[in-house]
Design an enzyme around this catalytic site. Structure first.
Site, PDB file in Angstrom:
ATOM      1  N   ASP A 122      -8.693  -1.603  -8.147  1.00 15.12           N
ATOM      2  CA  ASP A 122      -8.000  -1.771  -6.870  1.00 15.12           C
ATOM      3  C   ASP A 122      -7.442  -3.184  -6.720  1.00 15.12           C
ATOM      4  O   ASP A 122      -6.365  -3.379  -6.148  1.00 15.12           O
ATOM      5  CB  ASP A 122      -8.962  -1.457  -5.721  1.00 15.12           C
ATOM      6  CG  ASP A 122      -8.255  -1.359  -4.377  1.00 15.12           C
ATOM      7  OD1 ASP A 122      -7.022  -1.193  -4.365  1.00 15.12           O
ATOM      8  OD2 ASP A 122      -8.937  -1.453  -3.339  1.00 15.12           O
ATOM      9  N   HIS A 131       1.240   1.419  -5.753  1.00 21.14           N
ATOM     10  CA  HIS A 131      -0.098   0.809  -5.811  1.00 21.14           C
ATOM     11  C   HIS A 131      -1.115   1.848  -6.273  1.00 21.14           C
ATOM     12  O   HIS A 131      -1.977   1.552  -7.114  1.00 21.14           O
ATOM     13  CB  HIS A 131      -0.484   0.259  -4.446  1.00 21.14           C
ATOM     14  CG  HIS A 131      -1.928  -0.133  -4.332  1.00 21.14           C
ATOM     15  ND1 HIS A 131      -2.508  -1.125  -5.094  1.00 21.14           N
ATOM     16  CD2 HIS A 131      -2.932   0.372  -3.547  1.00 21.14           C
ATOM     17  CE1 HIS A 131      -3.792  -1.239  -4.784  1.00 21.14           C
ATOM     18  NE2 HIS A 131      -4.068  -0.340  -3.854  1.00 21.14           N
ATOM     19  N   HIS A 133       0.829  -1.213   0.000  1.00 22.51           N
ATOM     20  CA  HIS A 133       0.000   0.000   0.000  1.00 22.51           C
ATOM     21  C   HIS A 133       0.861   1.259   0.000  1.00 22.51           C
ATOM     22  O   HIS A 133       0.962   1.983   1.003  1.00 22.51           O
ATOM     23  CB  HIS A 133      -0.955  -0.003   1.194  1.00 22.51           C
ATOM     24  CG  HIS A 133      -2.049  -1.020   1.076  1.00 22.51           C
ATOM     25  ND1 HIS A 133      -2.020  -2.224   1.748  1.00 22.51           N
ATOM     26  CD2 HIS A 133      -3.198  -1.013   0.340  1.00 22.51           C
ATOM     27  CE1 HIS A 133      -3.116  -2.913   1.445  1.00 22.51           C
ATOM     28  NE2 HIS A 133      -3.839  -2.218   0.595  1.00 22.51           N
TER      29      HIS A 133
END
Length: 484
Positions: A388, A254, A250
């Site tokens: 995502d 990303h 994260h």
């Protein structure tokens, strides 16, 4: 009186050191040991201040007593203990030297200056590990002098900003004057199999600004938001600076990966025919900020560990609430980064609502999307969710790397839960027992396949679906070989 003393010192290019009273959110005041270092530009003018603060109450006892006694003798500052300030001095000296070098080259190579200042900020951000126990680095920032002065009214805003990056003067140089290897790495950025990890490597884990500006140009972001290239670039720098690069997964890479996937989906004919320009802008922005300041653990971990964020958001959608709230706090903190400033009030309300909805949605509501205005929000929700978790739909090399990165974060969380005696929410990711191929296939079976099937029925993404099937087969083959 202290403020005038500080002003007098820094205006003459001298460092001020001493005590200053801080105020917590509860209203409680506490003494801080403060160091204010002036930065003199290449033309001899004061351009920046570097401020370092430490809560005296958290200092080691032997230093705390020394500082408190010294403050009584020198209430206006000029107090420093060389023993506990030595490590601070080493890092700040590096920072000051880098800033001076960068400023001396401002005219000749703006892009190099930007990269140098980014490295400076990363040093400041990482410096905490070399400081004595108890060092408070929640507030390390560059306060730019001139029209961007900050007042006491900005305290709340500054507390919420983890780090403030150097802002650009001419955003066009970011891409036009980028090093050749970065320009090469940006080629093919509109292709689904684009390698963002190569851009991550070349930019030293700062790919979001470059890829963001490339995609913004493609979608005419400045035109539709009525925002200049400088503002867009400054905003990207600010958001990227507030992603934690220490996270395996994260981080800003990303964010760039999700942005890239979203842009590819937005290029699909049926998606373009359904969404209006404001929907497209909202989707790109949501992709960029959807995990800003992610701590590298899940909301469940934050709740179980009684983290302040969990307390703030009442244990409900903790991370999603934090990402959305911080994104808007950062964006509206300064006109030089406010990409929404040029919008009409009704446009701003609409785009804000869409962004929050896309960040907060868990993607579990799967319905058939039809070409109707009533389905625009549903389409945006599924688009951002697919983007995502798009790693399983990338080429095998990229997909495998992303899988190992997220597994590393999950395993670290399991280790921390086990160490602290917290509920084991990541029991599958015990390092000694975890079967990686099996966990990946479960992820595909329970989440990926159904979600992408629903999206494919509307957006028509055969290449993406093919990658998912091939990667699933790869993991199955690995598992059959007995590799865990």
């Amino acid at each position: 009186e202290i403020f005038n003393t500080i002003k007098s010192y820094v205006s003459r290019g001298k460092t001020w050191e001493g005590s200053y009273v801080g105020k917590r959110k509860s209203g409680e005041t506490y003494p801080q040991f403060v160091r204010v270092i002036p930065i003199i530009g290449h033309e001899g003018f004061l351009t920046h201040l570097v401020t370092i603060k430490r809560d005296i109450s958290e200092m080691e006892t032997k230093y705390k007593k020394y500082v408190e006694e010294s403050i009584k003798s020198y209430p206006n500052g000029r107090v420093v203990d060389p023993n506990h300030i030595r490590t601070i001095e080493a890092s700040t000296s590096m920072v000051i030297n880098l800033i001076k070098i960068a400023q001396e080259n401002t005219r000749s190579s703006p892009s190099n200056v930007t990269q140098a200042l980014d490295k400076v900020l990363q040093i400041l951000k990482d410096a905490e590990i070399s400081f004595p126990q108890g060092a408070d680095f929640d507030l390390i920032n560059f306060t730019e002098l001139g029209t961007n002065r900050r007042t006491s009214q900005d305290n709340t805003q500054r507390e919420l900003t983890r780090i403030w990056p150097s802002l650009v003067v001419n955003a066009k140089t970011i891409l036009n004057e980028a090093p050749p290897e970065i320009k090469i790495a940006l080629e093919g950025a509109s292709d689904w199999d684009y390698d963002i990890l190569e851009l991550e490597r070349i930019t030293e884990k700062r790919p979001l600004v470059y890829l963001g500006m490339k995609i913004f140009e493609r979608f005419r972001m400045g035109h539709y938001l009525n925002a200049s290239a400088d503002v867009l670039c400054n905003w990207l720098k600010l958001i990227e600076a507030n992603y934690r690069q220490s996270n395996s997964y994260h981080n800003s890479t990303h964010a760039g990966d999700v942005l890239h996937a979203s842009a590819c989906f937005l290029d699909c004919d049926r998606v373009k025919s359904l969404l209006d320009p404001l929907d497209i802008m909202a989707s790109l922005i949501a992709a960029i900020v959807h995990d800003v300041d992610h701590p590298g653990v899940t909301s469940a971990f934050l709740c179980n560990s009684h983290n302040p964020l969990a307390l703030l958001y009442n244990d409900s959608a903790v991370l999603e609430s934090h990402h959305a709230a911080l994104a808007f706090k950062l964006t509206t903190s300064n006109d030089r980064v406010n990409i929404f400033k040029g919008l009409e009030s009704d446009e701003y309300r609409s785009i804000r609502s869409s962004i929050i909805d896309m960040i907060a949605d868990d993607g579990t509501e799967l319905k058939v999307i039809e070409s109707s205005s009533e389905n625009r929000m549903l389409a945006k929700r599924i688009l951002i969710k697919c983007a995502d978790i798009s790693n399983p739909s990338r080429s095998w090399i990229l997909s495998k790397e992303w899988a190992l990165r997220i597994l590393d974060e999950y395993m670290c969380q399991y280790d921390e839960e086990d160490k602290e005696g917290l509920p084991l929410t990541m029991h599958m990711f015990n390092r000694e027992k975890c079967n990686v191929p099996q966990s990946q296939r479960s992820f595909y079976d329970y989440f990926v396949k159904d979600l992408f099937k629903a999206w494919h029925s509307f957006a028509h993404i055969p290449h993406v679906m093919k990658n998912i099937e091939e990667n699933y087969d790869h993991w199955r083959n690995v598992e059959q070989k007995g590799i865990k």
